[in-house]
Design an enzyme around this catalytic site. Structure first.
Site: not given
Ligand code: GLP
Length: 242
Positions: A68, A136, A138, A143
């Site tokens: 992304d 959440n 995702h 989402e």
């Molecule tokens: C972001 C990314 C996800 C990721 C998530 C968790 O929103 N788009 O791909 O898995 O955050 O991030 P973190 O590993 O910093 O908790």
């Protein structure tokens, strides 16, 4: 089928994830890797860099696809995922720039950017897709409520995600982009093998729903129960509700 590996802490999660990732890269120097951003994969990327420097593991023929990218940030913005990936991994290994794929959010035609990414993805199969998970549930920026057959598209970030990610933007929610381009759930599920890493208490509920909850778009990651080859590597805190 989901296999869960519970590790003591973040360092152990990163060690185990690196073992799995490096096994793929060493056995197939032309592997196609799906890569993720966020704090969760950083320890894994550090181990890939260390291994590259010490053992010379080559990425010259490896192809990568990132999940992304934010809309509204320049590619070279300090918090763009393009910058994240270069600073945390690509600048330190011998990846060829032309083998790196990250959704482009530049220009004015976001649909054309999505179409181009889907077309490119259709030409490859991802051998190992690395994932983090949102608090959440995702996956990438898919989402809750995202249909399971979604492909790369423009999405709105929900408030909890904007809040979670504000730490990268001086804790100022107004600076966090509100939209992104994300690979869809279907693109993720098309990978041969999936490796999800998570740590910390704030992931415990999402991990519980992913592994033991009903398969529902309320928790996007629950769809992983339907994939034939998923490994989830978590620390004790993230596993605390299992
Ligand atoms: C972001 C990314 C996800 C990721 C998530 C968790 O929103 N788009 O791909 O898995 O955050 O991030 P973190 O590993 O910093 O908790």
């Amino acid at each position: 089928m989901i296999k869960v590996i519970i590790c003591k802490d973040y360092q152990d999660v990163s060690d185990k994830a690196a073992e799995i990732m490096l096994d793929v890269v060493k056995n197939n120097p032309e592997a196609v890797l799906g890569l993720a951003t966020g704090s969760s994969p950083i320890g894994l990327y550090q181990r890939m860099i260390k291994d590259h420097k010490e053992n010379g593991t080559s990425y010259a023929e490896i192809t990568t696809f990132n999940l992304d990218e934010y809309i509204g940030l320049d590619r070279d913005h300090s918090q763009s995922y393009y910058t994240f990936m270069h600073e945390n991994l690509f600048n330190h290994i011998n990846m060829k720039e032309e083998n790196i794929n990250i959704p482009s959010t530049q220009g004015s035609d976001m649909q054309a950017n999505c179409d181009a990414y889907n077309e490119k993805l259709a030409k490859y199969q991802i051998d190992l897709q690395l994932l983090g998970i949102g608090s959440n549930g995702h996956l990438a920026f898919n989402e809750p409520g995202t249909p399971f057959d979604s492909v790369t598209q423009v999405v709105d970030l929900v408030e909890s995600t904007i809040k979670d990610n504000a730490r990268f933007f001086d804790y100022d929610m107004s600076k966090v982009p509100t939209q992104s381009i994300t690979m869809g759930i279907k693109n993720i599920m098309d990978a041969k093998r999936i490796l999800l890493v998570a740590s910390g208490k704030n992931k415990a509920d999402a991990i519980f729903k992913t592994v033991n909850g009903e398969v529902s778009t309320d928790c996007p990651a629950s769809i992983l129960q339907k994939h034939p080859d998923v490994t989830i590597v978590v620390d004790e805190e993230a596993a605390s509700l299992l």
